[in-house]
Design a protein around this motif. Structure first.
Motif, short mmCIF file in Angstrom:
data_model
loop_
_atom_site.label_atom_id
_atom_site.label_comp_id
_atom_site.label_asym_id
_atom_site.label_seq_id
_atom_site.Cartn_x
_atom_site.Cartn_y
_atom_site.Cartn_z
N VAL A 455 0.85 -1.20 0.00
CA VAL A 455 0.00 0.00 0.00
C VAL A 455 0.88 1.25 0.00
O VAL A 455 0.65 2.19 -0.76
N ARG A 456 1.90 1.26 0.84
CA ARG A 456 2.78 2.43 0.92
C ARG A 456 3.53 2.68 -0.39
O ARG A 456 3.71 3.82 -0.81
N PHE A 457 3.94 1.63 -1.05
CA PHE A 457 4.67 1.74 -2.31
C PHE A 457 3.76 1.94 -3.51
O PHE A 457 4.23 2.16 -4.62
N GLY A 458 2.44 1.86 -3.31
CA GLY A 458 1.50 2.00 -4.41
C GLY A 458 1.54 0.83 -5.37
O GLY A 458 1.27 0.98 -6.56
N LYS A 459 1.80 -0.38 -4.84
CA LYS A 459 2.02 -1.55 -5.70
C LYS A 459 1.05 -2.70 -5.42
O LYS A 459 1.25 -3.80 -5.92
N LEU A 460 0.02 -2.46 -4.63
CA LEU A 460 -0.84 -3.57 -4.22
C LEU A 460 -1.50 -4.25 -5.41
O LEU A 460 -1.42 -5.48 -5.55
N GLU A 461 -2.16 -3.50 -6.25
CA GLU A 461 -2.88 -4.11 -7.37
C GLU A 461 -1.92 -4.83 -8.31
O GLU A 461 -2.20 -5.94 -8.77
N GLU A 462 -0.78 -4.21 -8.59
CA GLU A 462 0.19 -4.82 -9.51
C GLU A 462 0.72 -6.14 -8.97
O GLU A 462 0.73 -7.16 -9.69
N LYS A 463 1.18 -6.16 -7.74
CA LYS A 463 1.83 -7.35 -7.19
C LYS A 463 0.85 -8.48 -6.90
O LYS A 463 1.17 -9.65 -7.11
N VAL A 464 -0.34 -8.15 -6.41
CA VAL A 464 -1.32 -9.19 -6.14
C VAL A 464 -1.79 -9.83 -7.44
O VAL A 464 -1.95 -11.05 -7.53
N THR A 465 -1.99 -9.03 -8.46
CA THR A 465 -2.41 -9.56 -9.76
C THR A 465 -1.36 -10.52 -10.32
O THR A 465 -1.69 -11.57 -10.89
N GLU A 466 -0.08 -10.18 -10.15
CA GLU A 466 0.99 -11.05 -10.64
C GLU A 466 1.03 -12.37 -9.88
O GLU A 466 1.25 -13.43 -10.47
N ALA A 467 0.81 -12.33 -8.56
CA ALA A 467 0.93 -13.52 -7.73
C ALA A 467 -0.34 -14.36 -7.69
O ALA A 467 -0.28 -15.59 -7.54
N LYS A 468 -1.50 -13.70 -7.81
CA LYS A 468 -2.79 -14.39 -7.70
C LYS A 468 -3.65 -14.03 -8.90
O LYS A 468 -4.62 -13.26 -8.78
#
Length: 499
Positions: A455-468
Motif C-alpha cells: 500500500v505504501r509503495f503503491g504496488k498492491l494491485e500490480e503485485k497481487v495480480t501477478e501472484a494471484k
C-alpha cells in the motif's frame, strides 16, 4: 519478552475490567471496579499487563477470538498481499481476505477492529488512573510511558488497517452516546500517534532488564515513530533522524546468520526493537490461551510423531517462493518443501513456512513460545534505505550500505559466504524503490509487513495480480472495510470507499 509474562497468572480476570462490556455486569463489579483497583504499584503493573491481553494469546469469550497478534494481524496482512493464500476453500473470513472477496461482514476485520479498541480502552484507563496512584515516581513514569506507547502502537495499527477511525482518548465504562464518535481523519490519528510515541520515548527506559525484559523501551518508541512517519509519508526527516539514532546507538545489529533470528533463545536479542511474545500452552486459567500460531497455521498437519502440530491453513504463493534465489539463506530458513518424517523423506504438495519453528527448543510443536518480532534491526536498515531514496530521488551511498548489509547477511550460512546477492550499486529512484520492496519481501516474509508495504509503495494491485491471477484486487483493498456490526451500533461511522 518472556520474563514479565509471569504476571499473566494474576490478571486473567482483570482483563474484564480493562476492555469489554461484560466487565460492567454486576457480578464482576463485586470483584473489581476501576475505582477500587488502581491503588498500588502492583495494581498499575497488572493493569499494563491487561493491555497485552488484547494483543497476545489471551482468549476473549465475547469475541470468540484471541488477541490481535495471536494470528489475525500477520495472517490478514499476508493474505491481503502477494505473500499468501489459503490452502483450501474454507469459506471463512480468512478465505475471503485471500480472494479479495471480503465485505463489511468479514469476521476477521471485526476481530481486528474490536481487539484494537479493547486494547486502546485498557490503555486509556491506565493513562487516566496511573497519575493518582502513590508509587515511586520513576516507576510511575516508566509505566505511564508504556501505556502511551501501547496506545500509540494500537492507533498506528488501526489507521493502517482502516484509515479514518474514531479517536477515543477517554476510557469507556458503558456504551453511551458519548462513545458514538465519528471518524477522525488519518492526519488527526497520526498526530495522536506521534504524541503518544513522543511521550513514551521520553518516559521509557533505554533498557529493560530482569523481569521487565521484553517490555518496550525508548528505542521501541523511536522505531515506531520512524515507521509511522514513513507510512504516513509527511515527515520523512523525522523518520530519518529516528532511524539514524537507532543505527548509531551501537545497541542493535544483525545476527550473523539469518537462521539465528528466529531461535527462541535469541528472543529479545540484539536484533529486536519490539516483539510480542507467547508462552507455552497452559491450562492454569480457562481465560488464557497461551502460545502463538506462528508455526501451527503453516506446518503441514499431524505429520510429526502423530501429533496434530500443524494446521496447514495458509501456504505461500508460488510467486513468493520462486522469487528467492535457491542459495539465498532466507529461502531455506523460511520455507520447507520436504522433510524426513519417521525415517522417510516426505515431499509436500506445496511449500510451507518453517522460519518460526525452532526444532531444538520445540521439536514437536503446536502453539509456539516463539516471539513475533514486530520491528527488528533489518527492518530499520531497509526503512533507512527507503527514506533516503524518497528524499534524494535515487540511491545514495548510505542507502546502498543499509540495504547491502541486509543482503550480505543473506549470503552467509553457517559462517560460509555464498556467491549470490551481490551488493547493489547506484540506481535511479524507481529502480531502487523496486529493489527495496523486493528486499523487504524476502527479508520480512510472514512477519506482518507485506500488505502495508505494498500500500505504501503503491504496488498492491500490480503485485497481487501477478501472484494471484484472477483475484479481483482493486484500490478499495488498500484498507479493510469498517465492520458492519460497528456501523449498526454507531450511526456516525461512515464506510470506506468501495465497500
Amino acid at each position: 519478552m518472556k520474563q514479565f509474562k509471569k504476571y499473566r497468572m494474576y490478571f486473567a480476570a482483570l482483563i474484564l475490567i480493562l476492555g469489554c462490556e461484560s466487565a460492567l455486569e454486576e457480578e464482576v463489579k463485586t470483584f473489581y471496579t476501576e475505582d477500587t483497583f488502581y491503588q498500588t504499584e502492583q495494581d498499575v503493573k497488572l493493569a499494563i499487563n491487561g493491555i497485552y491481553g488484547h494483543l497476545g494469546a489471551t482468549f476473549d469469550e465475547t469475541l470468540n477470538a484471541k488477541g490481535l497478534y495471536f494470528a489475525n494481524y500477520w495472517t490478514a496482512n499476508a493474505l491481503l498481499s502477494d505473500e499468501w493464500e489459503t490452502s483450501f476453500n474454507r469459506g471463512d473470513g480468512y478465505n475471503q481476505l485471500s480472494a479479495m472477496a471480503h465485505t463489511p461482514e468479514n469476521t476477521i476485520a471485526l476481530e481486528i477492529w474490536s481487539n484494537l479498541y479493547l486494547g486502546i480502552n485498557a490503555a486509556n484507563m491506565a493513562i487516566v488512573n496511573i497519575p493518582d496512584v502513590e508509587m515511586d515516581g520513576d516507576t510511575k513514569d516508566d509505566l505511564l510511558g508504556e501505556a502511551h506507547f501501547l496506545r500509540g502502537l494500537l492507533y498506528f495499527e488501526l489507521v493502517r488497517f482502516f484509515g479514518d477511525v474514531p479517536l477515543q482518548l477517554e476510557p469507556q465504562k458503558v456504551f453511551t452516546s458519548s462513545s458514538f464518535l465519528g471518524r477522525a481523519s488519518v492526519s488527526e490519528v497520526y498526530t495522536q500517534i506521534f504524541e503518544d510515541l513522543s511521550m513514551a520515548e521520553s518516559s521509557l527506559p533505554s533498557e529493560q532488564i530482569g523481569v521487565d525484559n521484553g517490555r518496550p523501551t525508548s528505542w521501541s518508541a523511536k522505531a515506531y515513530m520512524a515507521k509511522a512517519a514513513l507510512q504516513q509519508g509527511e515527515n520523512l526527516q523525522l523518520a530519518k533522524s529516528k532511524l539514524e539514532e537507532i543505527m548509531t546507538s551501537g545497541r542493535f545489529e544483525l545476527w550473523e546468520d539469518y537462521a539465528d533470528v528466529f531461535k527462541i533463545a535469541n528472543n529479545n536479542g540484539k536484533e529486536v526493537l519490539f516483539a510480542i511474545s507467547f508462552l507455552e500452552g497452559t491450562d492454569l486459567f480457562t481465560t488464557l490461551w497461551e502460545g502463538g500460531h506462528l508455526v501451527y497455521r503453516t506446518l503441514p498437519g499431524g505429520v510429526y510423531g502423530g501429533r496434530p502440530n500443524g494446521g496447514g491453513l495458509e501456504i505461500p504463493t508460488m510467486a513468493l517462493y520462486n522469487s528467492f534465489d535457491d542459495e539465498d539463506r532466507r529461502k531455506e530458513v523460511t520455507f520447507m518443501t520436504e522433510d524426513v518424517i519417521n525415517g522417510e523423506l516426505v515431499e509436500f504438495d506445496a511449500p510451507h513456512i518453517v522460519k518460526y519453528w525452532d526444532r531444538v527448543a520445540e521439536p514437536l510443536v503446536n502453539n509456539t513460545a516463539n516471539d513475533l518480532q514486530l520491528i527488528r534491526y533489518a527492518d530499520i536498515l531497509l526503512m533507512y534505505a527507503e527514506v533516503l531514496n524518497e528524499q534524494n530521488n535515487g540511491s545514495t551511498p548510505a542507502a546502498l550500505d543499509a540495504i547491502n548489509e541486509v543482503r550480505k547477511r543473506a549470503r552467509f550460512a553457517d559462517g560460509v559466504e555464498r556467491n549470490i546477492l551481490p551488493d547493489l550499486s547506484a540506481m535511479g529512484y524507481e529502480a531502487f524503490k523496486e529493489a527495496i520492496l523486493e528486499e523487504r519481501k524476502k527479508e520480512l516474509t510472514w512477519e506482518g509487513h507485506r500488505w502495508f508495504d505494498l500500500v505504501r509503495f503503491g504496488k498492491l494491485e500490480e503485485k497481487v495480480t501477478e501472484a494471484k491471477p484472477g483475484v479481483p484486487v482493486a484500490a478499495r483493498h488498500n484498507l479493510l472495510p469498517i465492520p458492519q456490526r460497528e456501523r449498526d451500533i454507531n450511526q456516525n461511522l461512515t464506510q470506506n470507499t468501495g465497500y
